[in-house]
Design a protein around this motif. Structure first.
Motif, PDB file in Angstrom:
ATOM      1  N   GLU A  76      -8.585  62.991  30.006  1.00 42.39           N
ATOM      2  CA  GLU A  76      -8.561  61.542  29.893  1.00 42.39           C
ATOM      3  C   GLU A  76      -9.345  61.120  28.664  1.00 42.39           C
ATOM      4  OE1 GLU A  76      -9.913  59.590  33.391  1.00 42.39           O
ATOM      5  OE2 GLU A  76      -8.741  60.856  34.709  1.00 42.39           O
ATOM      6  N   THR A  77      -8.815  60.157  27.957  1.00 44.60           N
ATOM      7  CA  THR A  77      -9.521  59.621  26.803  1.00 44.60           C
ATOM      8  C   THR A  77     -10.053  58.240  27.162  1.00 44.60           C
ATOM      9  OG1 THR A  77      -7.504  58.637  25.925  1.00 44.60           O
ATOM     10  CG2 THR A  77      -8.057  60.858  25.164  1.00 44.60           C
ATOM     11  N   VAL A  78     -11.146  57.888  26.528  1.00 44.20           N
ATOM     12  CA  VAL A  78     -11.728  56.575  26.751  1.00 44.20           C
ATOM     13  C   VAL A  78     -10.858  55.554  26.032  1.00 44.20           C
ATOM     14  CG1 VAL A  78     -13.780  55.167  26.448  1.00 44.20           C
ATOM     15  CG2 VAL A  78     -14.015  57.597  26.879  1.00 44.20           C
ATOM     16  N   GLN A  79     -10.473  54.522  26.733  1.00 47.82           N
ATOM     17  CA  GLN A  79      -9.568  53.522  26.181  1.00 47.82           C
ATOM     18  C   GLN A  79     -10.351  52.270  25.819  1.00 47.82           C
ATOM     19  OE1 GLN A  79      -6.552  53.156  29.182  1.00 47.82           O
ATOM     20  NE2 GLN A  79      -5.775  55.199  28.789  1.00 47.82           N
ATOM     21  N   TYR A  80     -11.033  52.365  24.666  1.00 44.88           N
ATOM     22  CA  TYR A  80     -11.877  51.271  24.213  1.00 44.88           C
ATOM     23  C   TYR A  80     -11.083  50.011  23.932  1.00 44.88           C
ATOM     24  CZ  TYR A  80     -15.655  54.637  23.658  1.00 44.88           C
ATOM     25  OH  TYR A  80     -16.605  55.570  23.893  1.00 44.88           O
ATOM     26  N   LYS A  81      -9.886  50.169  23.394  1.00 50.12           N
ATOM     27  CA  LYS A  81      -9.071  49.003  23.041  1.00 50.12           C
ATOM     28  C   LYS A  81      -8.752  48.171  24.276  1.00 50.12           C
ATOM     29  CE  LYS A  81      -4.807  47.684  20.744  1.00 50.12           C
ATOM     30  NZ  LYS A  81      -3.583  48.152  20.098  1.00 50.12           N
ATOM     31  N   LYS A  82      -8.335  48.823  25.359  1.00 52.34           N
ATOM     32  CA  LYS A  82      -8.029  48.099  26.593  1.00 52.34           C
ATOM     33  C   LYS A  82      -9.281  47.432  27.160  1.00 52.34           C
ATOM     34  CE  LYS A  82      -4.005  50.697  28.095  1.00 52.34           C
ATOM     35  NZ  LYS A  82      -3.393  51.472  29.170  1.00 52.34           N
ATOM     36  N   PHE A  83     -10.399  48.147  27.102  1.00 56.00           N
ATOM     37  CA  PHE A  83     -11.650  47.580  27.602  1.00 56.00           C
ATOM     38  C   PHE A  83     -12.037  46.336  26.817  1.00 56.00           C
ATOM     39  CE2 PHE A  83     -16.279  47.265  27.256  1.00 56.00           C
ATOM     40  CZ  PHE A  83     -16.605  47.055  28.584  1.00 56.00           C
ATOM     41  N   ILE A  84     -11.950  46.411  25.501  1.00 51.39           N
ATOM     42  CA  ILE A  84     -12.337  45.271  24.660  1.00 51.39           C
ATOM     43  C   ILE A  84     -11.398  44.086  24.892  1.00 51.39           C
ATOM     44  CG2 ILE A  84     -12.462  44.492  22.252  1.00 51.39           C
ATOM     45  CD1 ILE A  84     -13.580  47.318  21.611  1.00 51.39           C
ATOM     46  N   ILE A  85     -10.101  44.349  25.042  1.00 51.52           N
ATOM     47  CA  ILE A  85      -9.140  43.262  25.280  1.00 51.52           C
ATOM     48  C   ILE A  85      -9.453  42.558  26.606  1.00 51.52           C
ATOM     49  CG2 ILE A  85      -6.724  42.756  25.820  1.00 51.52           C
ATOM     50  CD1 ILE A  85      -5.970  44.922  23.765  1.00 51.52           C
ATOM     51  N   ILE A  86      -9.677  43.317  27.658  1.00 47.27           N
ATOM     52  CA  ILE A  86      -9.953  42.705  28.966  1.00 47.27           C
ATOM     53  C   ILE A  86     -11.314  42.031  28.966  1.00 47.27           C
ATOM     54  CG2 ILE A  86     -10.338  43.213  31.412  1.00 47.27           C
ATOM     55  CD1 ILE A  86      -8.050  45.189  31.236  1.00 47.27           C
ATOM     56  N   PHE A  87     -12.309  42.624  28.317  1.00 42.21           N
ATOM     57  CA  PHE A  87     -13.632  42.006  28.240  1.00 42.21           C
ATOM     58  C   PHE A  87     -13.579  40.688  27.475  1.00 42.21           C
ATOM     59  CE2 PHE A  87     -17.892  41.526  26.391  1.00 42.21           C
ATOM     60  CZ  PHE A  87     -18.643  41.524  27.554  1.00 42.21           C
ATOM     61  N   ALA A  88     -12.874  40.680  26.343  1.00 42.32           N
ATOM     62  CA  ALA A  88     -12.744  39.448  25.553  1.00 42.32           C
ATOM     63  C   ALA A  88     -11.971  38.386  26.325  1.00 42.32           C
ATOM     64  CB  ALA A  88     -12.057  39.741  24.227  1.00 42.32           C
ATOM     65  N   SER A  89     -10.942  38.792  27.055  1.00 43.15           N
ATOM     66  CA  SER A  89     -10.188  37.805  27.833  1.00 43.15           C
ATOM     67  C   SER A  89     -11.026  37.269  28.996  1.00 43.15           C
ATOM     68  CB  SER A  89      -8.864  38.386  28.323  1.00 43.15           C
ATOM     69  OG  SER A  89      -9.075  39.457  29.197  1.00 43.15           O
ATOM     70  N   ALA A  90     -11.924  38.086  29.551  1.00 43.71           N
ATOM     71  CA  ALA A  90     -12.817  37.599  30.605  1.00 43.71           C
ATOM     72  C   ALA A  90     -13.808  36.581  30.036  1.00 43.71           C
ATOM     73  CB  ALA A  90     -13.560  38.755  31.252  1.00 43.71           C
ATOM     74  N   LEU A  91     -14.302  36.826  28.831  1.00 45.11           N
ATOM     75  CA  LEU A  91     -15.186  35.850  28.187  1.00 45.11           C
ATOM     76  C   LEU A  91     -14.442  34.542  27.906  1.00 45.11           C
ATOM     77  CD1 LEU A  91     -17.217  38.034  25.666  1.00 45.11           C
ATOM     78  CD2 LEU A  91     -18.018  36.997  27.790  1.00 45.11           C
ATOM     79  N   LEU A  92     -13.223  34.642  27.399  1.00 39.85           N
ATOM     80  CA  LEU A  92     -12.423  33.440  27.161  1.00 39.85           C
ATOM     81  C   LEU A  92     -12.115  32.714  28.466  1.00 39.85           C
ATOM     82  CD1 LEU A  92      -9.914  34.572  24.409  1.00 39.85           C
ATOM     83  CD2 LEU A  92     -11.659  32.792  24.240  1.00 39.85           C
ATOM     84  N   TYR A  93     -11.896  33.478  29.520  1.00 42.57           N
ATOM     85  CA  TYR A  93     -11.658  32.879  30.834  1.00 42.57           C
ATOM     86  C   TYR A  93     -12.847  32.025  31.256  1.00 42.57           C
ATOM     87  CZ  TYR A  93     -10.807  32.609  35.868  1.00 42.57           C
ATOM     88  OH  TYR A  93     -10.622  32.167  37.147  1.00 42.57           O
ATOM     89  N   ALA A  94     -14.042  32.571  31.088  1.00 42.02           N
ATOM     90  CA  ALA A  94     -15.250  31.827  31.467  1.00 42.02           C
ATOM     91  C   ALA A  94     -15.440  30.590  30.599  1.00 42.02           C
ATOM     92  CB  ALA A  94     -16.471  32.737  31.372  1.00 42.02           C
ATOM     93  N   ILE A  95     -15.115  30.698  29.330  1.00 43.65           N
ATOM     94  CA  ILE A  95     -15.290  29.566  28.413  1.00 43.65           C
ATOM     95  C   ILE A  95     -14.250  28.477  28.664  1.00 43.65           C
ATOM     96  CG2 ILE A  95     -15.123  28.894  25.973  1.00 43.65           C
ATOM     97  CD1 ILE A  95     -16.327  31.690  25.325  1.00 43.65           C
ATOM     98  N   LEU A  96     -13.016  28.870  28.927  1.00 43.57           N
ATOM     99  CA  LEU A  96     -11.915  27.908  29.044  1.00 43.57           C
ATOM    100  C   LEU A  96     -11.642  27.435  30.470  1.00 43.57           C
ATOM    101  CD1 LEU A  96      -9.415  29.577  26.560  1.00 43.57           C
ATOM    102  CD2 LEU A  96     -10.888  27.588  26.158  1.00 43.57           C
ATOM    103  N   LEU A  97     -12.373  27.945  31.447  1.00 44.97           N
ATOM    104  CA  LEU A  97     -12.109  27.576  32.837  1.00 44.97           C
ATOM    105  C   LEU A  97     -12.269  26.074  33.065  1.00 44.97           C
ATOM    106  CD1 LEU A  97     -11.478  28.531  35.712  1.00 44.97           C
ATOM    107  CD2 LEU A  97     -13.926  28.816  36.061  1.00 44.97           C
ATOM    108  N   GLU A  98     -13.319  25.499  32.575  1.00 38.46           N
ATOM    109  CA  GLU A  98     -13.566  24.071  32.789  1.00 38.46           C
ATOM    110  C   GLU A  98     -12.591  23.187  32.010  1.00 38.46           C
ATOM    111  OE1 GLU A  98     -15.317  21.391  35.046  1.00 38.46           O
ATOM    112  OE2 GLU A  98     -15.903  23.477  35.186  1.00 38.46           O
ATOM    113  N   PRO A  99     -12.373  23.429  30.689  1.00 32.38           N
ATOM    114  CA  PRO A  99     -11.472  22.535  29.960  1.00 32.38           C
ATOM    115  C   PRO A  99      -9.991  22.668  30.344  1.00 32.38           C
ATOM    116  CG  PRO A  99     -12.651  23.970  28.418  1.00 32.38           C
ATOM    117  CD  PRO A  99     -13.081  24.339  29.787  1.00 32.38           C
ATOM    118  N   LEU A 100      -9.525  23.885  30.635  1.00 33.27           N
ATOM    119  CA  LEU A 100      -8.107  24.077  30.921  1.00 33.27           C
ATOM    120  C   LEU A 100      -7.785  24.087  32.407  1.00 33.27           C
ATOM    121  CD1 LEU A 100      -7.023  26.762  28.307  1.00 33.27           C
ATOM    122  CD2 LEU A 100      -6.715  24.290  28.226  1.00 33.27           C
TER     123      LEU A 100
END
Length: 149
Positions: free
Chosen positions: A71-95
């Motif tokens: 198994e290889t570490v899938q940094y790209k998938k981790f970063i995409i999901i982590f960034a989308s979780a941060l955006l989720y927290a930021i945009l939850l109230e306005p959207l």
């Protein structure tokens, strides 16, 4: 997975869990005389996160040295999901809950498994609308509604 990555992730999630528990102590203890207050859910989530991260750290010490599972570490998938979780927290109230939850789930599903758009859209929409309806309408709770332009 990678022993180093798992250790860093275990430590990071342990700290996040501790932060959940510590910061949830600032939330009022109960509402309207109820024994169960709004602080119970974040304390529970923090405790679960702490226990799971301790388990992950424990497992990293039990890894066999010199063996690779292929198994290889899938940094790209981790970063995409982590960034989308941060955006989720930021945009939850306005959207609002429904739109941000739908977008987050769709991004996460497509990151983990490309294709199957119809299935991803169907599950993300049913979950986001279903939870909103169940919590806001059936239980009488409040979630950020739809955006007002």
């Amino acid at each position: 997975m990678s022993k180093t990555f798992d250790r860093f992730a275990g430590i990071a999630f342990l700290l996040i869990g501790l932060l959940f528990v510590i910061e949830s102590q600032r939330i009022s203890k109960s509402s309207y005389g109820s024994a169960v207050g709004p602080d119970i859910f974040p304390i529970g989530l923090g405790a679960i996160l702490i226990l799971l991260s301790l388990r992950l750290l424990y497992e990293t010490f039990r890894y066999q040295t010199g063996t690779k599972n292929g198994e290889t570490v899938q940094y790209k998938k981790f970063i995409i999901i982590f960034a989308s979780a941060l955006l989720y927290a930021i945009l939850l109230e306005p959207l609002g809950y429904v739109i941000t939850t739908f977008a987050f789930l769709l991004i996460a599903f497509q990151t983990m498994e490309r294709g199957k758009w119809v299935k991803s859209i169907l599950i993300a929409s049913l979950f986001s609308f279903g939870v909103y309806y169940f919590f806001a309408e059936f239980l009488g709770g409040s979630l950020p509604g739809f955006p007002v332009f």
